[in-house]
Design a protein around this motif. Structure first.
Motif, mmCIF file in Angstrom:
data_model
loop_
_atom_site.group_PDB
_atom_site.id
_atom_site.type_symbol
_atom_site.label_atom_id
_atom_site.label_comp_id
_atom_site.label_asym_id
_atom_site.label_seq_id
_atom_site.Cartn_x
_atom_site.Cartn_y
_atom_site.Cartn_z
ATOM 1 N N ASP A 40 0.789 -1.230 0.164
ATOM 2 C CA ASP A 40 -0.014 -0.037 0.145
ATOM 3 C C ASP A 40 0.732 1.206 -0.019
ATOM 4 O OD1 ASP A 40 -2.222 -1.567 -0.151
ATOM 5 O OD2 ASP A 40 -2.716 -1.457 2.237
ATOM 6 N N ASP A 41 1.994 1.430 0.806
ATOM 7 C CA ASP A 41 2.816 2.469 0.882
ATOM 8 C C ASP A 41 3.490 2.670 -0.650
ATOM 9 O OD1 ASP A 41 4.432 0.221 0.747
ATOM 10 O OD2 ASP A 41 6.042 1.286 1.873
ATOM 11 N N LYS A 43 1.920 2.165 -3.343
ATOM 12 C CA LYS A 43 0.691 2.550 -4.134
ATOM 13 C C LYS A 43 0.530 4.045 -3.886
ATOM 14 C CE LYS A 43 -1.979 -1.822 -4.419
ATOM 15 N NZ LYS A 43 -3.347 -2.331 -4.197
ATOM 16 N N GLN A 44 0.481 4.631 -2.614
ATOM 17 C CA GLN A 44 0.436 5.674 -2.107
ATOM 18 C C GLN A 44 1.504 6.667 -2.927
ATOM 19 O OE1 GLN A 44 -2.208 6.888 -0.835
ATOM 20 N NE2 GLN A 44 -1.186 8.969 -0.955
ATOM 21 N N ARG A 45 2.682 6.292 -2.780
ATOM 22 C CA ARG A 45 3.746 7.008 -3.298
ATOM 23 C C ARG A 45 3.472 7.298 -4.855
ATOM 24 N NH1 ARG A 45 7.059 4.113 -0.109
ATOM 25 N NH2 ARG A 45 8.212 2.932 -1.733
ATOM 26 N N LYS A 47 0.767 7.252 -6.331
ATOM 27 C CA LYS A 47 -0.681 8.328 -6.478
ATOM 28 C C LYS A 47 -0.381 9.699 -6.136
ATOM 29 C CE LYS A 47 -4.058 5.085 -5.010
ATOM 30 N NZ LYS A 47 -5.156 4.908 -3.919
ATOM 31 N N GLU A 48 0.810 9.999 -5.472
ATOM 32 C CA GLU A 48 1.246 11.352 -5.129
ATOM 33 C C GLU A 48 1.948 11.832 -6.571
ATOM 34 O OE1 GLU A 48 3.962 10.881 -2.006
ATOM 35 O OE2 GLU A 48 2.398 10.523 -0.505
ATOM 36 N N ASP A 52 -2.347 6.029 -10.288
ATOM 37 C CA ASP A 52 -3.424 5.315 -9.509
ATOM 38 C C ASP A 52 -3.259 3.866 -10.355
ATOM 39 O OD1 ASP A 52 -5.212 3.709 -8.268
ATOM 40 O OD2 ASP A 52 -6.358 5.640 -7.954
ATOM 41 N N ASP A 54 -4.499 1.017 -9.313
ATOM 42 C CA ASP A 54 -5.803 0.406 -9.131
ATOM 43 C C ASP A 54 -7.046 0.825 -10.016
ATOM 44 O OD1 ASP A 54 -5.113 -1.526 -7.181
ATOM 45 O OD2 ASP A 54 -5.411 0.187 -5.566
#
Length: 380
Positions: A40-41, A43-45, A47-48, A52, A54
């Motif tokens: 998840d971390d 994926k979040q990076r 997204k920043e 995305d 997903d």
């Protein structure tokens, strides 16, 4: 953009850590039951940065395994990992065996000439940069381990006098019909320029082994015929077994291109002359299989003959030569009617017990591969 980001992540982790993080370090991308999972971390990076994963193709990547993704990705992905190719790793790279049994060559068009007599490979006099400045080693990681081929600096029509193009064999960049692109491709011009023995290279510095630097491939292209037909052994796809890579220096080159750094580049002749029109071809390479050890540059010179692999494919050049695996991808040079040398082929296959080498005749397919890589970097 998402596709390239995901492919880059996967390519990095394929080399950096084990599939399940078994090396004791957290794995950026792990694989369970052959499927990709991304923490998840991470994926979040992404997204920043506006990516995305997903949402991309509705998360379809979750149903792909890593090897299939890397094989099916249209873009060659080869991020620089500084220091990866240290002196020990360069020295210990193995050869990707392309030995064939003469009995495997069954697609003769009725034009294959008698097997040539072996020509003993001669060691090139060091320093290699003086007499063979365009030759070097191509290093890469494959499923079977750390591998090595040979390669040649060639001219770039988009950047006259400032080429960053390197010619090699297709099987040195892509596994063919049962595999994908290899990882961590890097070119080392004038490898072991002083021609030292394996024993003398023990403990040698990186600069001693790679005096003109390590140049990473940032683009690679081979023929679709090789990708569709190429095999680990035998002659499948051999008539189209060529590739072109574009490189960039790992440590920077002060703005100089590869051609400027080594002092030359060979033009490529795509109007493949008939065997009867070629008086002599010189093949260069770093043979790594016994009785050679891959540390020194060798050459063979011979008048070529014809080799037919499949009836539907072009005939290949064949010369007598005792070089072995590791010499694959090395340039074949002919002196043209203008008295200047030009690359006309590259080492593709040879018999299990050595004695001869065969290389593709370069025509329109090879020219399109070459031009597509050149155009990709035109204007940059």
């Amino acid at each position: 953009m998402t596709a390239v980001a995901l492919a880059s992540v996967l390519a990095l982790t394929a080399t950096a850590c084990g599939d399940d993080g078994s090396d004791g370090k957290p794995s950026a991308v792990s694989s369970r039951d052959g499927k990709i999972t991304i923490p998840d971390d991470l994926k979040q990076r992404l997204k920043e940065h506006g990516i995305d994963i997903d949402k991309w193709k509705h998360g379809a990547w979750k149903n792909w395994n890593r090897d299939d993704w890397l094989r099916e990705a249209n873009d060659f992905v080869n991020p620089i990992i500084k220091g990866l190719w240290d002196s020990d790793r360069m020295r210990d790279a193995d050869d990707p065996d392309r030995g064939v049994d003469d009995s495997d060559i069954s697609g003769d068009q009725g034009v294959t000439d008698p097997t040539p007599q072996p020509v003993q490979a001669r060691a090139v006099t060091p320093p290699y940069h003086t007499s063979a400045a365009t030759s070097g080693k191509l290093l890469f990681d494959a499923p079977g381990g750390t591998m090595v081929c040979s390669a040649t600096v060639v001219t770039d029509p988009a950047h006259p006098g400032k080429s960053n193009l390197v010619w090699t064999a297709g099987h040195c960049v892509h596994a063919g019909k049962k595999g994908g692109w290899y990882r961590n491709l890097a070119f080392v011009p004038s490898y072991n320029d002083q021609g030292r023995s394996a024993a003398e290279l023990e403990g040698a510095s990186r600069s001693e082994i790679a005096p003109y630097g390590v140049w990473w491939a940032d683009a690679a292209k081979t023929s679709q015929q090789w990708i569709s037909k190429g095999g680990e052994t035998g002659g499948d796809g051999a008539s189209y077994d060529f590739a072109v890579i574009h490189v960039t220096p790992e440590q920077g080159s002060g703005g100089k291109s590869l051609e400027e750094t080594v002092g030359g580049a060979l033009p490529v002749n795509f109007d493949a002359p008939a065997v009867s029109q070629v008086r002599s071809i010189t093949a260069s390479g770093y043979p790594a299989a016994a009785p050679y050890d891959g540390q020194r540059l060798y050459q063979c010179q011979d008048k070529p003959s014809r080799l037919s692999i499949e009836q539907s494919d072009p005939t290949m050049y064949r010369i007598g030569c005792t070089m072995t695996g590791g010499a694959s991808g090395g340039g074949w040079v002919e002196t043209g009617a203008d008295g200047k040398p030009a690359l006309v082929s590259n080492t593709s296959i040879g018999p299990v017990r050595s004695g001869w080498l065969a290389g593709p005749r370069l025509g329109e397919v090879a020219k399109s591969v070459y031009e597509s890589v050149s155009k990709q970097f035109a204007g940059r």
